[in-house]
Design a protein around this motif. Structure first.
Motif, mmCIF file in Angstrom:
data_model
loop_
_atom_site.group_PDB
_atom_site.id
_atom_site.type_symbol
_atom_site.label_atom_id
_atom_site.label_comp_id
_atom_site.label_asym_id
_atom_site.label_seq_id
_atom_site.Cartn_x
_atom_site.Cartn_y
_atom_site.Cartn_z
ATOM 1 N N TYR A 86 0.668 -1.181 -0.240
ATOM 2 C CA TYR A 86 0.019 0.038 -0.072
ATOM 3 C C TYR A 86 0.970 1.254 -0.234
ATOM 4 C CZ TYR A 86 -4.330 -2.637 0.809
ATOM 5 O OH TYR A 86 -5.531 -3.368 0.403
ATOM 6 N N TRP A 87 2.120 1.283 0.712
ATOM 7 C CA TRP A 87 2.848 2.381 0.724
ATOM 8 C C TRP A 87 3.436 2.579 -0.867
ATOM 9 C CZ3 TRP A 87 8.026 3.116 -0.833
ATOM 10 C CH2 TRP A 87 8.678 4.518 -0.475
ATOM 11 N N VAL A 88 3.680 1.599 -1.908
ATOM 12 C CA VAL A 88 4.122 1.775 -3.245
ATOM 13 C C VAL A 88 2.886 2.196 -3.995
ATOM 14 C CG1 VAL A 88 4.914 0.375 -5.304
ATOM 15 C CG2 VAL A 88 5.933 0.196 -3.144
ATOM 16 N N GLN A 89 1.759 1.787 -3.544
ATOM 17 C CA GLN A 89 0.487 2.267 -4.265
ATOM 18 C C GLN A 89 0.192 3.612 -3.858
ATOM 19 O OE1 GLN A 89 -3.238 -0.121 -3.438
ATOM 20 N NE2 GLN A 89 -4.483 1.621 -3.689
ATOM 21 N N GLY A 90 0.320 4.032 -2.843
ATOM 22 C CA GLY A 90 0.413 5.557 -2.437
ATOM 23 C C GLY A 90 1.143 6.398 -3.323
ATOM 24 N N SER A 91 2.537 5.745 -3.450
ATOM 25 C CA SER A 91 3.523 6.475 -3.835
ATOM 26 C C SER A 91 3.267 6.640 -5.507
ATOM 27 C CB SER A 91 4.965 5.605 -3.780
ATOM 28 O OG SER A 91 5.328 5.749 -2.547
ATOM 29 N N ARG A 92 2.379 6.091 -6.178
ATOM 30 C CA ARG A 92 2.107 6.137 -7.794
ATOM 31 C C ARG A 92 2.080 7.688 -7.940
ATOM 32 N NH1 ARG A 92 -2.525 3.552 -9.811
ATOM 33 N NH2 ARG A 92 -1.338 3.678 -11.692
ATOM 34 N N GLY B 19 1.060 7.280 3.695
ATOM 35 C CA GLY B 19 2.357 7.734 3.805
ATOM 36 C C GLY B 19 3.334 7.563 2.563
ATOM 37 N N GLY B 20 2.779 6.749 1.776
ATOM 38 C CA GLY B 20 3.528 6.555 0.266
ATOM 39 C C GLY B 20 3.098 7.928 -0.524
ATOM 40 N N GLY B 21 1.832 8.520 -0.417
ATOM 41 C CA GLY B 21 1.468 9.667 -0.887
ATOM 42 C C GLY B 21 2.269 10.729 -0.519
ATOM 43 N N ILE B 22 2.577 10.951 0.796
ATOM 44 C CA ILE B 22 3.176 12.102 1.319
ATOM 45 C C ILE B 22 4.609 12.317 0.825
ATOM 46 C CG2 ILE B 22 4.179 12.992 3.569
ATOM 47 C CD1 ILE B 22 1.761 12.069 5.032
ATOM 48 N N GLN C 4 -2.036 14.715 1.920
ATOM 49 C CA GLN C 4 -1.989 13.473 2.478
ATOM 50 C C GLN C 4 -1.848 13.400 4.000
ATOM 51 O OE1 GLN C 4 -2.177 10.665 1.001
ATOM 52 N NE2 GLN C 4 -2.783 11.509 -1.143
ATOM 53 N N LEU C 5 -1.004 14.172 4.537
ATOM 54 C CA LEU C 5 -0.894 14.625 5.892
ATOM 55 C C LEU C 5 -2.165 14.481 6.749
ATOM 56 C CD1 LEU C 5 2.294 16.791 6.337
ATOM 57 C CD2 LEU C 5 1.989 14.334 7.202
ATOM 58 N N THR C 6 -3.080 15.391 6.034
ATOM 59 C CA THR C 6 -4.440 15.627 6.476
ATOM 60 C C THR C 6 -5.122 14.257 6.500
ATOM 61 O OG1 THR C 6 -4.416 18.068 5.656
ATOM 62 C CG2 THR C 6 -6.406 16.960 6.433
ATOM 63 N N LEU C 7 -5.004 13.652 5.442
ATOM 64 C CA LEU C 7 -5.547 12.472 5.457
ATOM 65 C C LEU C 7 -5.398 11.391 6.388
ATOM 66 C CD1 LEU C 7 -7.458 10.128 3.661
ATOM 67 C CD2 LEU C 7 -5.604 9.821 2.254
ATOM 68 N N LEU C 8 -4.155 11.391 6.560
ATOM 69 C CA LEU C 8 -3.083 10.664 7.463
ATOM 70 C C LEU C 8 -3.907 10.811 9.092
ATOM 71 C CD1 LEU C 8 -1.181 8.169 8.346
ATOM 72 C CD2 LEU C 8 0.556 10.079 8.626
ATOM 73 N N SER C 9 -3.906 12.173 9.304
ATOM 74 C CA SER C 9 -4.567 12.504 10.501
ATOM 75 C C SER C 9 -6.026 12.134 10.693
ATOM 76 C CB SER C 9 -4.373 14.016 10.547
ATOM 77 O OG SER C 9 -2.848 14.560 10.522
ATOM 78 N N LEU C 10 -6.913 12.187 9.673
ATOM 79 C CA LEU C 10 -8.238 11.843 9.716
ATOM 80 C C LEU C 10 -8.363 10.324 9.901
ATOM 81 C CD1 LEU C 10 -9.585 14.061 6.673
ATOM 82 C CD2 LEU C 10 -10.049 14.308 9.276
#
Length: 553
Positions: free
Chosen positions: A103-109, A237-240, A360-366
């Motif tokens: 999922y980290w790699v998926q977010g890093s797309r 986290g990957g998106g961040i 992405q930080l906001t998403l992680l906090s949510l």
């Protein structure tokens, strides 16, 4: 989030049985027949076990099968060597690594896609509507996710049916981004670029289906709650990191360098995924009898039949229909807004990268807040609040396009940095409660089919939303040199985002898991007032004919 999935190695058994005081003058003992001749474990035939992992011990709460009876609370923590039920300990660390990395790699797309969007907008000089058509058409392979899910459930490759599909999907992505990095003609001609993008999303959709099914199957089989939240956190986290590095690399290096870096990252995921074994995760293996007696076509047919039965359930179809409709009816103008920001306002690429990092930080906090506090909030109330905030966040683009932010003393760079990705963040967060709902309702053996069907329906709804945005942009006359009608399109977006409130009653009030936890956590006074008086004591059932309150009269 990770610590909630790891049981402690210390073992102890604590049994606390609370039997209410019964007045002998008001009882008549009644003996029932024995269901089991063994007297070693008399509670075994009359209780139901539910395993819940907590940060310190593996705790099991055991209650009487009758919902109106007094629970017999049993707190159990077993070691690996006592011969007990250690089902919650099978492959947890390996699953966390495999799930977290995937999922980290998926977010890093977002890292290569940020470079691809700038490449199409600046190097290929695509029209805003054409750019949005390319972005949405590239998601067409994801519409076929139910097919990948059915194949993943029914067709085993080398004795496994999740990890091999993850490896196949990752390999297709390596071929796609590697071609864009090493062959310049692939990124210069639009047909070849579209072919590579379609191949990339085909691989990503196969890998996502297998990962989602693996998380759902492992969570149900090992009774581990919270893997969906952990997966969303890893993707965030990957998106961040992807957006943070993407804005920097766009200023320092060409797009093909970013394509190559992501291909190397995918190669690392392929190596780690191919070394994992499903047997070590405790997942079901195909039986030789079933493999010999049924053909692949029969397995696929049975899996499709099971999927149709699962979708036919109102508890699944109604919330899924609401979610898909709430996405599909909002016409997205992302391509027009992106071109307006880059061509008219001349915003720096690093602004887009940093704005997505903040999103992405906001998403992680949510996600963390939902996992810790908001699970107990009624689901319909939570979704209603999120949908209202999403509709309101669309008006931020209206403020940006009309330059109202400058009148308030907020520069364009600061406003884009803080607010441009808020609507997308809320749209992503809205998927988490529904993901956990479907995972809890998914029938056993149908994990890949149902999760892939829901993902495909969401992807199709996003494509419809994008095409509606293209049609709306053409209807109101938005072009690369004229964005005067863009505020009108944003207001139409806002109004359509409010329409799903008309049938929000299709969303259930609460999660099934939250409802069970609420019932389990009822006070003793509430349970005493609700019970009729049946208590389980070995194999003897004692019935109280009157309530204690009536006896005191």
């Amino acid at each position: 989030m990770v610590f909630q999935l790891l049981p402690c190695k210390n073992s102890f058994i604590t049994i606390t049985s609370k039997v209410p005081r019964i007045q002998q003058s008001y009882i008549t003992p009644k003996f029932s027949s024995f269901q089991n001749k063994s007297f070693n474990n008399p509670l075994k035939s009359i209780i139901r076990k539910t395993h819940i992992l907590n940060p310190k011990t593996e705790t099991s709460t055991t209650t009487d099968s009758d919902s109106d009876s007094d629970p017999v609370q049993v707190s159990v923590s077993k070691s690996r060597d006592d011969g007990g039920d250690d089902i919650g300990l099978v492959g947890v660390k390996q699953m966390l690594v495999l799930c977290g990395l995937g999922y980290w790699v998926q977010g890093s797309r977002c890292f290569p896609w940020l470079a691809l969007n700038f490449h199409m907008a600046h190097n290929l000089n695509l029209h805003p509507s054409t750019l949005q058509l390319v972005q949405n058409s590239a998601n067409l392979p994801m519409v076929a996710k139910p097919l990948y899910g059915v194949l993943s459930d029914a067709l085993y490759i080398g004795g496994a049916h999740r990890i091999p599909y993850i490896c196949i999907g990752v390999l297709l992505q390596i071929l796609s981004w590697g071609s864009l990095a090493f062959f310049p003609v692939a990124s210069q001609a639009l047909p070849t670029l579209m072919a590579c993008v379609l191949l990339s999303n085909l691989g990503a959709s196969i890998a996502e289906v297998a990962k989602d099914a693996l998380v759902a199957e492992y969570g149900q089989k090992q009774r581990v709650v919270g893997l969906q939240s952990y997966a969303f956190m890893a993707a965030a986290g990957g998106g961040i990191l992807g957006n943070l590095l993407g804005g920097y690399f766009l200023l320092k290096s060409p797009s093909k360098t970013m394509f190559l870096i992501f291909a190397v990252l995918l190669s690392l995921q392929l190596v780690i995924s191919s070394s994992a074994k499903e047997e070590s995760l405790g997942l079901a293996q195909p039986s030789n009898g079933n493999a010999a007696g049924k053909s692949i076509s029969e397995n696929i047919k049975n899996q499709l039949s099971a999927l149709m039965i699962a979708i036919g359930e109102d508890s699944i179809s109604k919330p899924l229909t609401w979610l898909v409709a709430s996405v599909a009816m909002v016409p997205l103008l992302s391509g027009s807004i992106f071109c307006y920001q880059t061509q008219c306002l001349q915003l720096d690429p690093s602004i887009f990268g940093m704005s997505r990092v903040i999103g992405q930080l906001t998403l992680l906090s949510l996600i963390v807040a939902y996992d810790r506090y908001w699970k107990k909030v009624p689901l319909r109330k939570l979704i209603g609040v999120v949908q209202g905030l999403y509709a309101s966040s669309l008006l931020l683009d209206f403020i940006f396009v009309r330059q109202i932010n400058l009148q308030l003393g907020i520069p364009n760079e600061v406003f884009a940095l803080c607010f441009s990705g808020l609507a997308e963040t809320l749209a992503q967060f809205k998927l988490l409660p529904f993901s956990m709902l479907l995972a809890s309702l998914c029938p056993q053996g149908c994990e890949g089919s149902l999760t892939s069907f829901s993902a495909s329906a969401l992807c199709l709804s996003s494509i419809v939303s994008g095409f509606l945005g293209v049609g709306l942009a053409s209807l109101i006359g938005i072009t690369s040199g004229d964005y005067s009608s863009l505020p009108v399109g944003i207001l139409i977006q806002f109004l359509t985002a409010l329409l799903p409130f008309a049938w929000i009653h299709h969303v259930p009030m609460s999660q099934p898991a939250a409802e069970k936890e609420r019932k389990r956590g009822m006070s003793k006074r509430t349970r005493r007032n609700r019970r009729v008086g049946r208590v389980a004591l070995d194999s003897v059932f004692v019935y109280r004919r009157e309530r204690e309150s009536d006896a005191q009269r």
